[in-house]
Design a protein around this motif. Structure first.
Motif, mmCIF file in Angstrom:
data_model
loop_
_atom_site.group_PDB
_atom_site.id
_atom_site.type_symbol
_atom_site.label_atom_id
_atom_site.label_comp_id
_atom_site.label_asym_id
_atom_site.label_seq_id
_atom_site.Cartn_x
_atom_site.Cartn_y
_atom_site.Cartn_z
ATOM 1 N N PRO A 1 0.829 -1.210 0.000
ATOM 2 C CA PRO A 1 0.000 0.000 0.000
ATOM 3 C C PRO A 1 0.856 1.249 0.000
ATOM 4 N N THR A 2 0.363 2.275 -0.654
ATOM 5 C CA THR A 2 1.101 3.541 -0.728
ATOM 6 C C THR A 2 0.308 4.694 -0.129
ATOM 7 N N TYR B 1 7.491 -3.698 3.208
ATOM 8 C CA TYR B 1 7.698 -2.980 1.954
ATOM 9 C C TYR B 1 6.794 -1.765 1.812
ATOM 10 N N ALA B 2 5.828 -1.569 2.691
ATOM 11 C CA ALA B 2 4.779 -0.592 2.447
ATOM 12 C C ALA B 2 5.174 0.818 2.865
ATOM 13 N N THR C 1 9.438 2.266 -0.124
ATOM 14 C CA THR C 1 9.938 3.257 -1.083
ATOM 15 C C THR C 1 9.327 4.631 -0.893
ATOM 16 N N THR C 2 8.311 4.764 -0.039
ATOM 17 C CA THR C 2 7.694 6.066 0.201
ATOM 18 C C THR C 2 7.337 6.208 1.670
ATOM 19 N N LEU C 3 7.207 7.450 2.114
ATOM 20 C CA LEU C 3 6.722 7.753 3.451
ATOM 21 C C LEU C 3 6.159 9.159 3.443
ATOM 22 N N GLY D 1 13.632 8.745 -5.916
ATOM 23 C CA GLY D 1 12.566 8.829 -4.931
ATOM 24 C C GLY D 1 12.888 9.706 -3.747
ATOM 25 N N HIS D 2 14.039 10.318 -3.750
ATOM 26 C CA HIS D 2 14.451 11.106 -2.600
ATOM 27 C C HIS D 2 13.676 12.417 -2.528
#
Length: 587
Positions: free
Chosen positions: A102-103, A129-130, A163-165, A296-297
């Motif tokens: 989930p993103t 991974y989420a 990969t995101t937050l 992605g930074h």
């Protein structure tokens, strides 16, 4: 035997002594485990679209026997591989993998979610991974805290491949998060892999510690030791290997931290009420690199810090750490400034009773885009809030700035308030970039002068190399002091107590000291000064005069290093004549 193995042996012996006989139940599906004292063994791989196993009883042993639990494939919020709310439970020997990706914000996925801060997690491989998730979270809350029992997390591999937050400031993504634990937590011998943000993230009360006296001391004596922590391809600026907000008196030692564009160890508001239990950071190896920019930074620019201490730090010892940082410039406009040790005071209270010794720091920059690389950086909003801070016998090396001080407030304390003594300041070999041995900058309009005692300069570093960087009209500068030890003795070599020793510099200013029972006294004398408005001054030669029993003797010294002088005052002792005439002899 290695110290880590001795520690594990001790913990194992304690566990053996306290282990009870458990009944055995085999588990072949996701379910709730609710029998006190039961041993549950997994007999096959398990999978669930949401949470797989829930532990609600106490004194459970859950042994995965090498099997894999896959959870969260339905992307539902608050899904866990294992959710434990019982006390003194043990989870061990298996693999947990998050299936969903989930993103959305705050989905709450965790490989293992532990809402009781007692028990053991060992020999697990946990991967998530989420977006906004933690491989493992240990959370507990009470006020006042119970501070009984221990949670042990040992010999696990904990990985966050997200990969995101949602926020760089909320620290919502980590491999291991500890949220307001109520008891001591030992984190030992784990392999921590964190891509998005933090390796180990310990949070107590969010910015309200002083108003929560019931939480003070919660978890004092906890250990984070013998772990290997790696962060690569971070997605937000300022990730950290170990970060602690208002944490207890921890012992952080013998960890290896590797990564790109990260802070190694950061303590914020490490406030200990009485100092009886100290925070210890020692024998860690920290290797960091600045070239970490990726597609992605976000939320740059970033800073790389080996050890960062800020916001009311108290009662901390930092020693025997080895820090190496390469502040490579990243693609684009990133400014990956690097600092070996960074101490900040004055933003929410004093920095007091903090001691650094025997650390080795080497920080370098490639010189592109004026990237900063400082081995030691000391700053604060108000320097009057610094009390009893010492740096002794450390080795600081850089190819840009070896020592830096300043920021928003005046550096007006005497040398014994922030005692920077017997440290080696080294200029790196090879290519340097706008090198300065010392720098002072970002000051307010008040006079700001740093003070260093008994420095050891190496490989071209120099006491006269002081770079004054000001964005105001302040009178900035630096002063270098050296210790003079004077010994006053009689001709037989016995120390003379009560002798007066005076030291007069080339400008006529003088200081005095009085010898003690060993016939010695010490003065710390100003050797060199450079001020923005006053220019450079050399204060030697010093005229040193010793006086005792109406006698005096003078010597001159150019100082330039710790100096010892001996003065011999007094009359020689005349041999005593003994009358032996009654025996016909005379001596």
């Amino acid at each position: 035997m290695h110290a880590y193995h001795r520690l594990l042996l001790l913990l194992t012996l304690v566990a053996l002594v306290t282990t009870e006989t458990h009944a055995l139940t085999q588990v072949n599906s996701c379910r709730t485990l609710s029998t006190d004292g039961e041993t549950y063994e997994i007999t096959t791989d398990l999978s669930s679209p949401g949470t797989c196993l829930t532990l609600t009883a106490n004194n459970i042993v859950l042994d995965l026997k090498g099997h894999t639990i896959r959870f969260g494939s339905g992307n539902a919020e608050d899904s866990y591989g294992v959710h434990n709310s019982g006390s003194n439970n043990i989870v061990r020997n298996g693999i947990i993998i998050q299936e969903g990706r989930p993103t959305t914000d705050n989905n709450g996925h965790k490989g293992i979610y532990w809402t009781s801060t007692t028990g053991t997690l060992e020999n697990m491989d946990v991967r998530v991974y989420a977006h906004d998730t933690h491989a493992v979270e240990i959370a507990g809350w009470s006020e006042p805290c119970s501070n009984t029992g221990t949670a042990t997390i040992r010999n696990n591999t904990l990985a966050n491949y997200g990969t995101t937050l949602s926020s760089r400031d909320a620290f919502t993504s980590s491999a291991l998060r500890l949220t307001r634990p109520n008891s001591k937590v030992n984190i030992l011998g784990n392999r921590i892999l964190a891509s998005p943000q933090t390796g180990i993230n310990w949070v107590d009360i969010d910015w309200d510690y002083l108003n929560r006296p019931g939480r003070r001391g919660c978890g004092d004596g906890s250990q984070i030791a013998y772990n290997t922590i790696t962060i690569n391809d971070a997605k937000y600026a300022n990730p950290a290997g170990i970060i602690c907000y208002q944490c207890p008196a921890l012992s952080i030692h013998h960890n290896t931290l590797n990564g790109q564009g990260m802070e190694g160890i950061q303590l914020d508001n490490a406030f200990n009420q009485n100092g009886e239990t100290r925070t210890l950071i020692h024998d860690n190896t920290i290797n960091l690199d600045g070239n970490y920019h990726s597609a992605g930074h976000s939320a740059g620019p970033g800073e790389i810090q080996g050890i960062r201490i800020r916001y009311r730090p108290e009662h901390i010892d930092i020693y025997n750490n080895n820090i190496t940082i390469n502040a490579d410039d990243a693609p684009g406009t990133e400014q990956n400034n690097a600092y070996g040790i960074w101490l900040t005071a004055g933003e929410s209270g004093p920095a007091k009773d903090i001691h650094f010794w025997n650390n080795r720091i080497n920080v370098a920059t490639d010189g592109v885009n004026n990237i900063v690389a400082e081995a030691i950086h000391i700053d604060g909003v108000d320097k009057s809030t610094i009390e009893d801070v010492t740096f002794k016998n450390n080795h600081f090396e850089s190819n840009h700035r070896t020592f830096a001080a300043g920021y928003n407030g005046p550096w007006t304390q005497p040398y014994d308030t922030v005692l920077f003594q017997n440290n080696t300041l080294k200029k790196s070999s090879g290519t340097t970039h706008d090198y300065a041995t010392h720098a002072i900058y970002y000051a307010s309009t008040a006079t700001s002068v740093f003070k260093i005692v008994d420095p050891i300069y190496d490989n071209g570093a120099s006491k006269t190399d002081i770079d004054i960087l000001s964005y105001s009209g302040a009178n900035l500068g630096g002063q270098i002091y050296y210790t003079l030890t004077a010994r006053v003795q009689n001709p037989q070599g016995q120390g003379q107590q009560g002798a007066t020793v005076s030291a007069q510099d080339a400008y006529g200013a003088s200081e005095t000291c009085t010898t003690g029972t060993a016939g010695e006294c010490t003065m710390i004398l100003l050797d060199y000064e450079r001020l923005r408005t006053g220019g450079a001054k050399n204060f030697p030669p010093y005229t040193i005069t010793a006086r005792h029993s109406d006698q005096e003797l003078t010597q001159n010294t150019n100082l330039g290093e710790p100096t010892r002088l001996t003065f011999t005052l007094g009359s020689s002792v005349t041999p005593t004549c003994t009358d032996n005439t009654q025996n016909g002899d005379e001596t």
